[in-house]
Scaffold this motif. Structure first.
Motif, PDB file in Angstrom:
ATOM      1  N   LEU A 127      32.030  41.226  36.632  1.00 43.13           N
ATOM      2  CA  LEU A 127      32.908  42.273  35.570  1.00 43.13           C
ATOM      3  C   LEU A 127      32.827  41.880  34.102  1.00 43.13           C
ATOM      4  O   LEU A 127      32.657  40.822  33.774  1.00 43.13           O
ATOM      5  CB  LEU A 127      34.531  41.441  35.969  1.00 43.13           C
ATOM      6  CG  LEU A 127      35.532  42.457  35.136  1.00 43.13           C
ATOM      7  CD1 LEU A 127      35.763  43.722  35.664  1.00 43.13           C
ATOM      8  CD2 LEU A 127      37.012  41.548  35.309  1.00 43.13           C
ATOM      9  N   THR A 158      33.662  42.412  30.710  1.00 38.15           N
ATOM     10  CA  THR A 158      34.998  42.237  30.005  1.00 38.15           C
ATOM     11  C   THR A 158      34.882  42.732  28.478  1.00 38.15           C
ATOM     12  O   THR A 158      33.873  42.784  28.128  1.00 38.15           O
ATOM     13  CB  THR A 158      35.619  40.797  30.222  1.00 38.15           C
ATOM     14  OG1 THR A 158      34.599  39.904  29.572  1.00 38.15           O
ATOM     15  CG2 THR A 158      35.603  40.499  31.463  1.00 38.15           C
ATOM     16  N   PHE A 196      31.446  46.109  37.530  1.00 36.34           N
ATOM     17  CA  PHE A 196      32.826  46.979  37.171  1.00 36.34           C
ATOM     18  C   PHE A 196      33.047  46.544  35.628  1.00 36.34           C
ATOM     19  O   PHE A 196      32.577  45.580  35.062  1.00 36.34           O
ATOM     20  CB  PHE A 196      33.889  46.507  37.869  1.00 36.34           C
ATOM     21  CG  PHE A 196      33.513  46.550  39.343  1.00 36.34           C
ATOM     22  CD1 PHE A 196      34.005  48.006  39.896  1.00 36.34           C
ATOM     23  CD2 PHE A 196      33.114  45.713  40.295  1.00 36.34           C
ATOM     24  CE1 PHE A 196      33.823  48.152  41.223  1.00 36.34           C
ATOM     25  CE2 PHE A 196      32.972  46.046  41.715  1.00 36.34           C
ATOM     26  CZ  PHE A 196      33.090  47.180  42.038  1.00 36.34           C
ATOM     27  N   ALA A 227      35.973  46.454  32.297  1.00 35.33           N
ATOM     28  CA  ALA A 227      37.474  46.152  32.020  1.00 35.33           C
ATOM     29  C   ALA A 227      37.404  45.996  30.697  1.00 35.33           C
ATOM     30  O   ALA A 227      36.670  45.535  29.793  1.00 35.33           O
ATOM     31  CB  ALA A 227      37.794  44.922  32.803  1.00 35.33           C
ATOM     32  N   TYR A 274      42.595  45.566  32.038  1.00 29.45           N
ATOM     33  CA  TYR A 274      42.742  47.095  32.838  1.00 29.45           C
ATOM     34  C   TYR A 274      41.195  47.387  33.166  1.00 29.45           C
ATOM     35  O   TYR A 274      40.529  47.012  32.564  1.00 29.45           O
ATOM     36  CB  TYR A 274      43.654  47.720  32.429  1.00 29.45           C
ATOM     37  CG  TYR A 274      43.201  48.289  31.018  1.00 29.45           C
ATOM     38  CD1 TYR A 274      42.445  49.475  31.056  1.00 29.45           C
ATOM     39  CD2 TYR A 274      43.346  47.767  29.813  1.00 29.45           C
ATOM     40  CE1 TYR A 274      42.036  50.094  29.943  1.00 29.45           C
ATOM     41  CE2 TYR A 274      42.772  48.369  28.677  1.00 29.45           C
ATOM     42  CZ  TYR A 274      42.129  49.586  28.679  1.00 29.45           C
ATOM     43  OH  TYR A 274      41.603  50.164  27.495  1.00 29.45           O
ATOM     44  N   PHE A 275      41.213  47.945  34.298  1.00 31.74           N
ATOM     45  CA  PHE A 275      39.674  48.394  34.711  1.00 31.74           C
ATOM     46  C   PHE A 275      39.577  49.729  33.989  1.00 31.74           C
ATOM     47  O   PHE A 275      40.538  50.593  34.009  1.00 31.74           O
ATOM     48  CB  PHE A 275      39.631  48.707  36.240  1.00 31.74           C
ATOM     49  CG  PHE A 275      39.311  47.231  37.091  1.00 31.74           C
ATOM     50  CD1 PHE A 275      37.962  47.320  37.457  1.00 31.74           C
ATOM     51  CD2 PHE A 275      40.050  46.513  37.077  1.00 31.74           C
ATOM     52  CE1 PHE A 275      37.570  46.171  38.298  1.00 31.74           C
ATOM     53  CE2 PHE A 275      39.738  45.210  37.827  1.00 31.74           C
ATOM     54  CZ  PHE A 275      38.606  45.206  38.431  1.00 31.74           C
ATOM     55  N   GLU A 304      38.211  50.536  40.028  1.00 31.20           N
ATOM     56  CA  GLU A 304      39.551  49.465  40.449  1.00 31.20           C
ATOM     57  C   GLU A 304      39.713  49.481  42.039  1.00 31.20           C
ATOM     58  O   GLU A 304      39.426  48.563  42.414  1.00 31.20           O
ATOM     59  CB  GLU A 304      40.738  49.896  39.729  1.00 31.20           C
ATOM     60  CG  GLU A 304      41.822  48.757  39.890  1.00 31.20           C
ATOM     61  CD  GLU A 304      43.020  49.052  39.222  1.00 31.20           C
ATOM     62  OE1 GLU A 304      43.719  48.077  39.079  1.00 31.20           O
ATOM     63  OE2 GLU A 304      43.206  50.220  38.700  1.00 31.20           O
ATOM     64  N   PHE A 353      36.547  47.717  43.540  1.00 39.15           N
ATOM     65  CA  PHE A 353      36.744  46.504  43.422  1.00 39.15           C
ATOM     66  C   PHE A 353      37.571  45.761  44.368  1.00 39.15           C
ATOM     67  O   PHE A 353      37.092  44.713  45.143  1.00 39.15           O
ATOM     68  CB  PHE A 353      37.040  46.249  41.933  1.00 39.15           C
ATOM     69  CG  PHE A 353      37.552  44.786  41.666  1.00 39.15           C
ATOM     70  CD1 PHE A 353      36.315  43.847  41.409  1.00 39.15           C
ATOM     71  CD2 PHE A 353      38.705  44.446  41.961  1.00 39.15           C
ATOM     72  CE1 PHE A 353      36.590  42.581  41.013  1.00 39.15           C
ATOM     73  CE2 PHE A 353      39.028  42.920  41.545  1.00 39.15           C
ATOM     74  CZ  PHE A 353      37.907  41.994  41.207  1.00 39.15           C
TER      75      PHE A 353
END
Length: 335
Positions: A185, A187, A210, A212, A317-318, A322, A325
């Protein structure tokens, strides 16, 4: 010159870490996997703030765990030892600031601290058998546990693949450690992250990636402040985004940074309390939620500071992906 000085210590540290990881990989050191409860590790490769705590809070909020969820942390910065349940009236000195922040935000969740994650999980399920899933905060390098799902956090502005081993950089282990992750992730991304930027990051990471970002709520405290002049305090690894957000809320009159998990001394608290007595009606201190729970233990001794102190809540929050994931996580937890 700094790189020359730190290169050899980083190499020596890397050799030691490589030997340790090899012993786990070869089975010479035992890794324990639980059939029940299922285990989710939220970790990182780098020291310092990479967004683990906001992710743990996100995981708690966005799935119907009911009474079956437990959170286990080392309890960094606490003075106690061994296994301990985190209660709403616990102090940060007893259990650590991050576990206490989780408990004050999610009082119905079973939260504990223990240096040994395996022993901690055993204690949790022995005392509360209905716990079906345990989220472990900052346990990726705790290889005595083999988790069902490993999430690695890395920041957009300081990704692990551009970093180096300590003390040359901030990495706790070689970049190749990412192979043990299930997902990565990224971030603290800009809210308007381009597809090109995403594709570049994905090309550097050999795992599902992902993205975020963070958004902030309204300041919280004993009393409300409007049209305020802020004095910002932060004892976190990277306070830049926090200070930038406070600047958008009014007039940022001053900033003060402390080390991550800083334990305020009586002299520091007295100084802040004295400063609070001299503030105008439209002035106040503002800090992070994690810092705020450390201050709460001394509110009775410093009532003026208590009234003049607020914290800024935040949530992760993505930006995209999401649903995918959660699908990957659920697949791992139902195997």
């Amino acid at each position: 010159m700094k790189n020359v000085i730190t290169w050899f210590p980083a190499l020596l540290y890397g050799i030691i870490i490589s030997i340790r990881n090899a012993f786990y990989d070869w089975g010479w050191f035992k890794s324990h996997n639980f059939d029940q409860p299922k285990t989710i590790v939220v970790g990182n490769l780098a020291v310092g703030g990479t967004g683990k705590s906001p992710l743990v809070s996100y995981l708690i909020q966005h799935k119907s765990w009911k009474k079956s969820l437990g959170i286990l942390s080392r309890g960094y910065g606490r003075v106690s030892k061994g296994f301990r349940w985190v209660e709403r009236d616990s102090t940060a000195a007893e259990v650590g600031d991050e576990p206490l922040t989780y408990k004050t935000t999610f009082p119905d969740i079973h939260i504990a601290v223990c240096e040994s994650r395996v022993a901690g999980i055993e204690q949790m399920v022995n005392q509360i058998p209905e716990i079906e899933t345990v989220i472990l905060d900052d346990a990726f390098q705790h290889r005595a546990l083999k988790a069902d799902f490993n999430i690695i956090c890395t920041t957009f502005d300081q990704p692990y693949f551009k970093d180096h081993l300590m003390p040359m950089g901030r990495l706790r282990e070689w970049r190749e450690g990412i192979e043990r992750a299930d997902v990565v992730l990224v971030t603290r991304c800009p809210s308007q992250l381009s597809q090109q930027q995403m594709e570049y990051v994905k090309s550097e990471i050999p795992k599902p990636v992902f993205f975020a970002s963070i958004r902030y709520g309204n300041p919280q405290g004993i009393q409300e402040f409007n049209q305020i002049s802020w004095h910002a305090l932060a004892g976190i690894a990277n306070p830049t985004l926090f200070f930038e957000q406070v600047d958008k809320l009014g007039v940022l009159k001053s900033t003060q940074s402390y080390p991550d998990h800083h334990r305020f001394t009586q002299a520091e608290l007295q100084e802040l309390n004295t400063k609070a007595t001299k503030m105008a009606e439209n002035e106040a201190f503002i800090t992070t939620h994690k810092d705020y729970v450390r201050f709460q233990a001394v509110f009775q001794d410093f009532p003026v500071l208590a009234k003049k102190l607020t914290y800024l809540p935040m949530e992760m929050y993505f930006l995209k992906g999401e649903v995918e994931f959660w699908s990957l996580m659920n697949q791992s937890l139902t195997k």
